[in-house]
Design a protein around this motif. Structure first.
Motif, mmCIF file in Angstrom:
data_model
loop_
_atom_site.group_PDB
_atom_site.id
_atom_site.type_symbol
_atom_site.label_atom_id
_atom_site.label_comp_id
_atom_site.label_asym_id
_atom_site.label_seq_id
_atom_site.Cartn_x
_atom_site.Cartn_y
_atom_site.Cartn_z
ATOM 1 N N ALA A 1 0.833 -1.205 0.000
ATOM 2 C CA ALA A 1 0.000 0.000 0.000
ATOM 3 C C ALA A 1 0.864 1.250 0.000
ATOM 4 C CB ALA A 1 -0.938 -0.013 1.199
ATOM 5 N N SER A 2 1.935 1.239 0.790
ATOM 6 C CA SER A 2 2.837 2.383 0.855
ATOM 7 C C SER A 2 3.499 2.638 -0.501
ATOM 8 C CB SER A 2 3.904 2.150 1.930
ATOM 9 O OG SER A 2 4.824 3.216 1.966
ATOM 10 N N ILE A 3 3.969 1.582 -1.128
ATOM 11 C CA ILE A 3 4.619 1.713 -2.435
ATOM 12 C C ILE A 3 3.621 2.144 -3.489
ATOM 13 C CG2 ILE A 3 5.774 0.399 -4.259
ATOM 14 C CD1 ILE A 3 7.020 -1.321 -2.042
ATOM 15 N N TRP A 4 2.435 1.547 -3.466
ATOM 16 C CA TRP A 4 1.403 1.876 -4.451
ATOM 17 C C TRP A 4 1.025 3.359 -4.374
ATOM 18 C CZ3 TRP A 4 -0.969 -0.759 -8.373
ATOM 19 C CH2 TRP A 4 -2.136 -0.208 -8.888
ATOM 20 N N ASN A 5 0.814 3.859 -3.172
ATOM 21 C CA ASN A 5 0.400 5.252 -3.019
ATOM 22 C C ASN A 5 1.488 6.223 -3.454
ATOM 23 O OD1 ASN A 5 -2.114 4.494 -2.002
ATOM 24 N ND2 ASN A 5 -1.391 4.439 0.107
ATOM 25 N N ALA A 6 2.754 5.836 -3.251
ATOM 26 C CA ALA A 6 3.874 6.700 -3.639
ATOM 27 C C ALA A 6 4.274 6.495 -5.097
ATOM 28 C CB ALA A 6 5.070 6.431 -2.738
ATOM 29 N N MET A 7 3.816 5.409 -5.710
ATOM 30 C CA MET A 7 4.198 5.028 -7.072
ATOM 31 C C MET A 7 5.716 4.919 -7.213
ATOM 32 S SD MET A 7 1.455 7.067 -9.517
ATOM 33 C CE MET A 7 1.991 6.166 -10.980
ATOM 34 N N ALA A 8 6.359 4.455 -6.164
ATOM 35 C CA ALA A 8 7.815 4.286 -6.163
ATOM 36 C C ALA A 8 8.191 3.274 -5.092
ATOM 37 C CB ALA A 8 8.517 5.613 -5.902
ATOM 38 N N ALA A 9 9.250 2.526 -5.354
ATOM 39 C CA ALA A 9 9.723 1.521 -4.411
ATOM 40 C C ALA A 9 11.001 2.010 -3.739
ATOM 41 C CB ALA A 9 9.969 0.200 -5.131
ATOM 42 N N PRO A 10 10.933 2.401 -2.459
ATOM 43 C CA PRO A 10 12.133 2.871 -1.742
ATOM 44 C C PRO A 10 13.007 1.701 -1.313
ATOM 45 C CG PRO A 10 10.281 2.835 -0.259
ATOM 46 C CD PRO A 10 9.742 2.418 -1.605
ATOM 47 N N GLU A 11 14.090 2.011 -0.636
ATOM 48 C CA GLU A 11 14.983 0.943 -0.168
ATOM 49 C C GLU A 11 14.378 0.162 0.999
ATOM 50 O OE1 GLU A 11 18.797 2.543 0.719
ATOM 51 O OE2 GLU A 11 19.274 3.006 -1.374
ATOM 52 N N SER A 12 13.532 0.832 1.798
ATOM 53 C CA SER A 12 12.913 0.148 2.931
ATOM 54 C C SER A 12 11.580 0.807 3.265
ATOM 55 C CB SER A 12 13.826 0.167 4.160
ATOM 56 O OG SER A 12 14.031 1.495 4.605
ATOM 57 N N VAL A 13 10.706 0.028 3.898
ATOM 58 C CA VAL A 13 9.388 0.517 4.301
ATOM 59 C C VAL A 13 9.092 -0.029 5.694
ATOM 60 C CG1 VAL A 13 6.921 0.566 3.809
ATOM 61 C CG2 VAL A 13 8.557 0.526 1.915
ATOM 62 N N GLU A 14 8.645 0.834 6.595
ATOM 63 C CA GLU A 14 8.236 0.397 7.937
ATOM 64 C C GLU A 14 6.719 0.303 7.998
ATOM 65 O OE1 GLU A 14 9.723 2.431 11.308
ATOM 66 O OE2 GLU A 14 11.830 2.263 10.717
ATOM 67 N N VAL A 15 6.216 -0.793 8.558
ATOM 68 C CA VAL A 15 4.776 -0.988 8.683
ATOM 69 C C VAL A 15 4.456 -1.631 10.016
ATOM 70 C CG1 VAL A 15 4.435 -1.211 6.195
ATOM 71 C CG2 VAL A 15 4.843 -3.255 7.585
ATOM 72 N N GLU A 16 3.185 -1.596 10.368
ATOM 73 C CA GLU A 16 2.711 -2.240 11.588
ATOM 74 C C GLU A 16 1.768 -3.366 11.213
ATOM 75 O OE1 GLU A 16 0.120 -1.159 15.597
ATOM 76 O OE2 GLU A 16 1.345 0.396 14.638
ATOM 77 N N ALA A 17 1.892 -4.492 11.894
ATOM 78 C CA ALA A 17 1.003 -5.626 11.677
ATOM 79 C C ALA A 17 0.907 -6.430 12.959
ATOM 80 C CB ALA A 17 1.518 -6.510 10.536
ATOM 81 N N PHE A 18 -0.298 -6.786 13.340
ATOM 82 C CA PHE A 18 -0.536 -7.566 14.556
ATOM 83 C C PHE A 18 0.154 -6.925 15.765
ATOM 84 C CE2 PHE A 18 -1.139 -10.646 11.110
ATOM 85 C CZ PHE A 18 -2.376 -11.163 11.451
ATOM 86 N N GLU A 19 -0.007 -5.607 15.888
ATOM 87 C CA GLU A 19 0.508 -4.826 17.017
ATOM 88 C C GLU A 19 2.034 -4.919 17.145
ATOM 89 O OE1 GLU A 19 -1.646 -6.050 20.475
ATOM 90 O OE2 GLU A 19 -3.523 -5.131 19.811
ATOM 91 N N ASP A 20 2.707 -5.080 16.044
ATOM 92 C CA ASP A 20 4.161 -5.117 16.039
ATOM 93 C C ASP A 20 4.652 -4.284 14.861
ATOM 94 O OD1 ASP A 20 6.520 -5.869 17.215
ATOM 95 O OD2 ASP A 20 6.019 -8.017 17.207
ATOM 96 N N ARG A 21 5.923 -3.858 14.936
ATOM 97 C CA ARG A 21 6.515 -3.048 13.873
ATOM 98 C C ARG A 21 7.532 -3.871 13.088
ATOM 99 N NH1 ARG A 21 4.175 1.331 12.171
ATOM 100 N NH2 ARG A 21 6.201 2.082 11.424
ATOM 101 N N PHE A 22 7.539 -3.644 11.762
ATOM 102 C CA PHE A 22 8.436 -4.378 10.882
ATOM 103 C C PHE A 22 9.067 -3.422 9.873
ATOM 104 C CE2 PHE A 22 5.162 -7.212 12.353
ATOM 105 C CZ PHE A 22 5.821 -8.395 12.649
ATOM 106 N N THR A 23 10.257 -3.778 9.445
ATOM 107 C CA THR A 23 10.909 -3.073 8.349
ATOM 108 C C THR A 23 11.089 -4.051 7.198
ATOM 109 O OG1 THR A 23 12.128 -1.586 9.823
ATOM 110 C CG2 THR A 23 12.931 -1.785 7.573
#
Length: 277
Positions: free
Chosen positions: A234-256
């Motif tokens: 979703a982050s990449i789609w909205n930005a229309m670009a793929a960065p080197e890394s993306v941080e997201v939250e899932a199941f009350e935890d943080r991931f890179t």
């Protein structure tokens, strides 16, 4: 002197042509979005009627806002838009997409596919970077218009490999004025492997990006990794670009998620949990 100027002009044109060809061959950008609308007949619906339904008589306008405005309507004359009728009598194999694509097809879908005599292919491709996602707004409404006018039964998203019964596709347009969001264009597919599996995306080609594929993970991590990838996508789609890394939250935890740069046809993704401090 005249001959000299003619020769100079020809030389300049040859050099310019060479540079343009080299630039095009060096470019790796390619975007492609495509919908197949399965019909019970063999005739392509009148494109003037399609245009009227999409613009002047669009049934999905909400609060005075039409889903197809001038910026989308101009795509009718865009050379990158391709519309064609494909008949079963000449291409029988494409009437069973479940045999060549990673698509879920229900029993009633198979019956509709068996009854279809043709499908309308609505495709938009570009080798030049796209400024936005208006082509996706246009294509979904075009697919709906062809389905309505041609009494279509199914709409197949060829890039995301998703099959929509006619009514399900209609409901999407009824509830979303903007149909360019990631949830309507991306899929995340679990691909089993001998020891675990990976999660792959389907749909990024629509905006000129490579598909994502995670490194191999344990089978019992499939749900978690899929949730993480949904956030990353979703982050990449909205930005229309793929960065080197993306941080997201899932199941009350943080991931890179770290996106590798390779020459392959996909982007390898490595996911790490962010440790709490």
């Amino acid at each position: 002197m005249t001959a000299f100027f003619v020769l100079a002009a020809l030389t300049a044109l040859l050099v310019l042509g060479y540079l343009l060809l080299n630039r095009r061959s060096a470019s790796t950008y390619h975007a492609s979005a495509e919908y197949w609308v399965y019909l019970p007949g063999e005739q392509l619906p009148d494109q003037n009627e399609v245009m009227t339904r999409m613009v002047a008589q669009n049934p999905y306008a909400q609060k005075g806002r039409s889903p197809i405005g001038p910026s989308e309507g101009i795509l009718f004359s865009d050379v990158r838009l391709h519309i064609a009728i494909v008949r079963r009598s000449q291409n029988a194999h494409v009437f069973r997409p479940d045999l060549f694509a990673d698509v879920d097809v229900e029993a009633e879908d198979l019956k509709a596919l068996d009854d279809a005599l043709s499908f309308v292919k609505v495709r938009y491709t570009s080798d030049d970077p796209l400024p936005d996602k208006r082509h996706l707004q246009f294509l979904m409404h075009a697919a709906d218009a062809f389905a309505e006018l041609g009494k279509g039964t199914l709409v197949f998203d060829r890039i995301a490999e998703t099959m929509y019964p006619r009514e399900a596709f209609r409901r999407i347009l009824q509830t979303n004025v903007d149909v360019t969001g990631p949830d309507l264009h991306l899929r995340h597919v679990w691909k089993p492997e001998p020891h675990g599996g990976s999660v792959e995306t389907r749909g990024f080609l629509k905006i000129g990006l490579k598909e994502l594929r995670t490194e191999t993970v344990e089978a019992d991590e499939a749900m978690l990794v899929t949730a993480v990838m949904e956030g990353v996508s979703a982050s990449i789609w909205n930005a229309m670009a793929a960065p080197e890394s993306v941080e997201v939250e899932a199941f009350e935890d943080r991931f890179t998620a770290f996106l590798e740069r390779t020459s392959t046809d996909h982007i390898p993704v490595r996911i790490l949990r962010i440790q709490a401090t």
